[in-house]
Design an enzyme around this catalytic site. Structure first.
Site, mmCIF file in Angstrom:
data_model
loop_
_atom_site.group_PDB
_atom_site.id
_atom_site.type_symbol
_atom_site.label_atom_id
_atom_site.label_comp_id
_atom_site.label_asym_id
_atom_site.label_seq_id
_atom_site.Cartn_x
_atom_site.Cartn_y
_atom_site.Cartn_z
ATOM 1 N N HIS A 114 -7.566 9.681 -1.311
ATOM 2 C CA HIS A 114 -6.846 9.656 -0.035
ATOM 3 C C HIS A 114 -7.670 10.234 1.127
ATOM 4 O O HIS A 114 -7.597 9.736 2.252
ATOM 5 C CB HIS A 114 -5.530 10.426 -0.197
ATOM 6 C CG HIS A 114 -4.448 9.946 0.716
ATOM 7 N ND1 HIS A 114 -3.134 9.837 0.331
ATOM 8 C CD2 HIS A 114 -4.476 9.542 2.005
ATOM 9 C CE1 HIS A 114 -2.411 9.392 1.353
ATOM 10 N NE2 HIS A 114 -3.205 9.210 2.381
ATOM 11 N N ASP A 146 0.838 -1.193 0.000
ATOM 12 C CA ASP A 146 0.000 0.000 0.000
ATOM 13 C C ASP A 146 0.877 1.248 0.000
ATOM 14 O O ASP A 146 1.674 1.451 0.911
ATOM 15 C CB ASP A 146 -0.881 -0.001 1.261
ATOM 16 C CG ASP A 146 -1.785 1.223 1.320
ATOM 17 O OD1 ASP A 146 -2.935 1.139 0.861
ATOM 18 O OD2 ASP A 146 -1.338 2.282 1.828
ATOM 19 N N TYR A 191 3.067 9.981 -0.153
ATOM 20 C CA TYR A 191 4.177 9.427 0.647
ATOM 21 C C TYR A 191 5.524 9.732 -0.015
ATOM 22 O O TYR A 191 6.575 9.566 0.605
ATOM 23 C CB TYR A 191 4.059 7.903 0.809
ATOM 24 C CG TYR A 191 2.792 7.417 1.472
ATOM 25 C CD1 TYR A 191 1.911 8.286 2.111
ATOM 26 C CD2 TYR A 191 2.473 6.056 1.460
ATOM 27 C CE1 TYR A 191 0.748 7.814 2.699
ATOM 28 C CE2 TYR A 191 1.325 5.578 2.052
ATOM 29 C CZ TYR A 191 0.457 6.460 2.667
ATOM 30 O OH TYR A 191 -0.690 5.986 3.248
ATOM 31 N N LYS A 196 -2.733 6.025 -4.128
ATOM 32 C CA LYS A 196 -3.839 6.910 -3.769
ATOM 33 C C LYS A 196 -3.772 8.236 -4.527
ATOM 34 O O LYS A 196 -2.687 8.774 -4.758
ATOM 35 C CB LYS A 196 -3.815 7.188 -2.251
ATOM 36 C CG LYS A 196 -3.805 5.911 -1.416
ATOM 37 C CD LYS A 196 -3.819 6.183 0.081
ATOM 38 C CE LYS A 196 -3.578 4.918 0.868
ATOM 39 N NZ LYS A 196 -2.166 4.528 0.943
#
Length: 323
Positions: free
Chosen positions: A117, A50, A55, A84
């Site tokens: 998200h 994931d 990120y 996401k």
């Protein structure tokens, strides 16, 4: 790899491995650590990875996947990769380009799951958290139902197999489900979920709609300084959890993951250490008794490690609802 690794059927017929590997990179951790961790996770047996645009490690995750494919450890079709859509790309015309950028970084033709998200739209641009001169977040007014239609088109184009959401409360999910002309239901809602925030009401709601709950922060988060109050209780030190762990001859982390798994939740476990990764995969090797489950249920205090207060001024801030 544990031969018993299970998967959960999604409402579109695809399957999601019942335990995932989370890849959020805390501030101050070098990206090479993310590459190393994801490479190890796949080698150790994780098949569900994931990640997310925000990120900022999609390139590293892509490298980890490709190196394991080249080494013959896995085939692409063995892997389940989630990324996401970030909140600055919720305008419908920005969705597909954003996914294509993620695919390029991940070196993939498709992702298995693409999710929104947060239900909160922000001002488009290259900055993930755009703020004004006073430090206030610059918001956008996109209806997330319009964003959802753009996700449906990405699925039809074969860029993604399944589509879902993250951090939506039940009223927000309801809006998508009741949207006129809905083509695909969200397959999942990824939310913070652990022993202190067990999400029982949201879980019941999601189950009633055949939506899988995916849990981040399953072990009480990695307590990142930039997001988590450092005075908050340390989940894995909880005395009741530690007693249940001792009784079952397992670590507190394994008990915390098994508790979620047994409730039909797909937990994401994050680690940078190989021994922890190996241990987390043992979650399929034992069961908790109904008594232990009840004891653990009672630890719930609706405590959120990640309230993400920076989003609180947005009319779609999701965490004011009870669930």
């Amino acid at each position: 790899m544990s031969s018993k690794q299970q998967s959960v059927k999604l409402n579109d017929g695809h399957f999601i491995p019942a335990l995932g590997f989370g890849t959020y990179k805390p501030q101050g951790v070098h990206k090479s650590k993310s590459l190393e961790a994801a490479t190890l996770a796949i080698r150790t047996g994780f098949r569900h990875i994931d990640t997310a645009h925000s990120y900022q490690v999609e390139e590293e995750i892509g490298q980890a996947i490709q190196s394991n494919i080249k080494a013959g450890v896995v085939k692409r079709e063995d892997m389940f990769i989630t990324t996401k859509l970030w909140c600055t790309c919720f305008r419908p015309e920005l969705v597909k380009p954003s996914l294509e950028k993620s695919l390029k970084k991940l070196q993939l033709d498709y992702v298995d799951l693409y999710i929104m998200h947060y239900p909160v739209s922000m001002k488009p641009g290259d900055i993930d958290f755009p703020v004004d001169e006073k430090g206030k977040l610059l918001l956008d007014t996109v209806d997330f139902c319009a964003t959802w239609e753009a996700l449906e088109k990405c699925k039809d184009a074969g860029l993604v197999k399944s589509i879902g959401v993250s951090n939506f409360n039940h009223r927000q999910l309801e809006r998508i489900l009741n949207k006129p002309g809905l083509k695909y239901k969200p397959v999942c809602n990824q939310v913070e979920c652990h022993l202190y925030l067990n999400q029982s009401k949201l879980l019941d709601y999601c189950k009633s709609k055949d939506i899988v709950l995916v849990a981040y922060g399953a072990l009480g988060t990695q307590r990142y300084k930039e997001w988590v109050d450092q005075n908050s209780p340390v989940l894995l030190h909880d005395p009741v959890l530690c007693d249940v762990a001792k009784k079952n001859n397992r670590s507190p982390a394994l008990i915390a993951l098994r508790y979620l798994l047994q409730r039909g939740i797909v937990p994401l476990a994050q680690s940078f250490k190989e021994n922890e990764m190996k241990e987390n995969l043992q979650v399929f090797d034992f069961q908790l008794s109904p008594e232990d489950m009840k004891t653990l249920d009672d630890l719930n205090k609706n405590f959120r490690y990640l309230p993400v207060e920076i989003l609180a001024d947005h009319p779609e801030y999701p965490f004011l609802e009870e669930y």
